[in-house]
Design a protein around this motif. Structure first.
Motif, PDB file in Angstrom:
ATOM      1  N   ALA A 184       0.842  -1.198   0.000  1.00  0.00           N
ATOM      2  CA  ALA A 184       0.000   0.000   0.000  1.00  0.00           C
ATOM      3  C   ALA A 184       0.880   1.252   0.000  1.00  0.00           C
ATOM      4  N   LEU A 185       1.456   1.527  -1.145  1.00  0.00           N
ATOM      5  CA  LEU A 185       2.270   2.727  -1.351  1.00  0.00           C
ATOM      6  C   LEU A 185       1.481   3.663  -2.256  1.00  0.00           C
ATOM      7  N   PRO A 186       1.679   4.975  -2.138  1.00  0.00           N
ATOM      8  CA  PRO A 186       0.886   5.909  -2.947  1.00  0.00           C
ATOM      9  C   PRO A 186       0.886   5.585  -4.445  1.00  0.00           C
ATOM     10  N   SER A 187       2.005   5.192  -4.999  1.00  0.00           N
ATOM     11  CA  SER A 187       2.053   4.887  -6.438  1.00  0.00           C
ATOM     12  C   SER A 187       1.218   3.657  -6.778  1.00  0.00           C
ATOM     13  N   ARG A 188       1.131   2.704  -5.889  1.00  0.00           N
ATOM     14  CA  ARG A 188       0.351   1.485  -6.134  1.00  0.00           C
ATOM     15  C   ARG A 188      -1.150   1.720  -5.942  1.00  0.00           C
ATOM     16  N   ILE A 189      -1.497   2.666  -5.087  1.00  0.00           N
ATOM     17  CA  ILE A 189      -2.916   2.944  -4.842  1.00  0.00           C
ATOM     18  C   ILE A 189      -3.588   3.407  -6.125  1.00  0.00           C
ATOM     19  N   GLY A 190      -2.920   4.249  -6.908  1.00  0.00           N
ATOM     20  CA  GLY A 190      -3.458   4.688  -8.190  1.00  0.00           C
ATOM     21  C   GLY A 190      -3.643   3.532  -9.148  1.00  0.00           C
ATOM     22  N   GLN A 191      -2.703   2.586  -9.144  1.00  0.00           N
ATOM     23  CA  GLN A 191      -2.828   1.404 -10.004  1.00  0.00           C
ATOM     24  C   GLN A 191      -4.040   0.569  -9.607  1.00  0.00           C
ATOM     25  N   VAL A 192      -4.259   0.414  -8.310  1.00  0.00           N
ATOM     26  CA  VAL A 192      -5.406  -0.373  -7.846  1.00  0.00           C
ATOM     27  C   VAL A 192      -6.710   0.318  -8.238  1.00  0.00           C
ATOM     28  N   ARG A 193      -6.758   1.645  -8.163  1.00  0.00           N
ATOM     29  CA  ARG A 193      -7.961   2.369  -8.615  1.00  0.00           C
ATOM     30  C   ARG A 193      -8.256   2.061 -10.082  1.00  0.00           C
ATOM     31  N   ARG A 194      -7.219   2.034 -10.905  1.00  0.00           N
ATOM     32  CA  ARG A 194      -7.410   1.721 -12.329  1.00  0.00           C
ATOM     33  C   ARG A 194      -7.884   0.277 -12.518  1.00  0.00           C
TER      34      ARG A 194
END
Length: 181
Positions: A15-25
């Motif tokens: 759960a890192l900020p860069s991965r959170i955006g990927q999960v949203r996508r």
């Protein structure tokens, strides 16, 4: 690791900020695949808040699993992490810069909760009603008045608009053939 059988989708991540955006996508793409486009904004916001909590609070690590499950009449989104401490909804003051995430998840969802997951972890989840569960029946979409009924103030405009459009509908033109004869 990503898996997504027809009614279930699981994503494991840090759960890192860069991965959170990927999960949203991923959430958006999966909901489009399931033809649940109307849930994308709320599901994306909810999963962002839960993953932000893992990033901010989870110990000993930030490893977690996001799970989406399409049930009969609802979508269930869960985040599993390795921190056994259950989250608490805070009463954030008007000037607080954090502490509103779970209250927002509660406001946007049908239901939500947190449960211990084994001896060293928890799962935080929320549900959203699917469009088919919330859509009114076709016969109920346009309220109609019967003779002698007084219009309720909420439906008066709808009834007047429907009456006006029904009385001004053009008569159908007679059918004509393009073939000479």
């Amino acid at each position: 690791m990503i898996s997504h059988p027809s009614r279930h989708c699981t994503v494991e991540l840090q759960a890192l900020p860069s991965r959170i955006g990927q999960v949203r996508r991923i959430v958006s793409a999966q909901l489009r695949y399931w033809h649940m486009d109307s849930l994308i904004d709320r599901a994306s916001l909810g999963v962002t808040e839960l993953l932000s909590n893992v990033h901010r609070h989870a110990r000993p690590d930030k490893t977690c699993t996001v799970e989406m499950e399409l049930l009969l009449d609802r979508l269930k989104v869960s985040v599993h992490d390795h921190d056994p401490r259950l989250p608490v909804v805070e009463d954030a003051g008007p000037l607080a810069t954090c502490g509103r995430g779970l209250a927002m998840v509660a406001a946007l969802s049908e239901s939500w909760g947190a449960l211990p997951d084994g001896e060293s972890g928890k799962v935080v989840w929320f549900t959203l009603p699917t469009p088919s569960a919330t859509a009114p029946a076709a016969w109920d979409r346009h309220p109609r008045l019967t003779a002698g009924e007084r219009p309720d103030h909420r439906f008066a405009e709808v009834a007047l608009v429907e009456a006006a459009t029904e009385s001004h509908r053009p008569e159908p033109a007679p059918a004509r053939s393009a073939v000479a004869g």
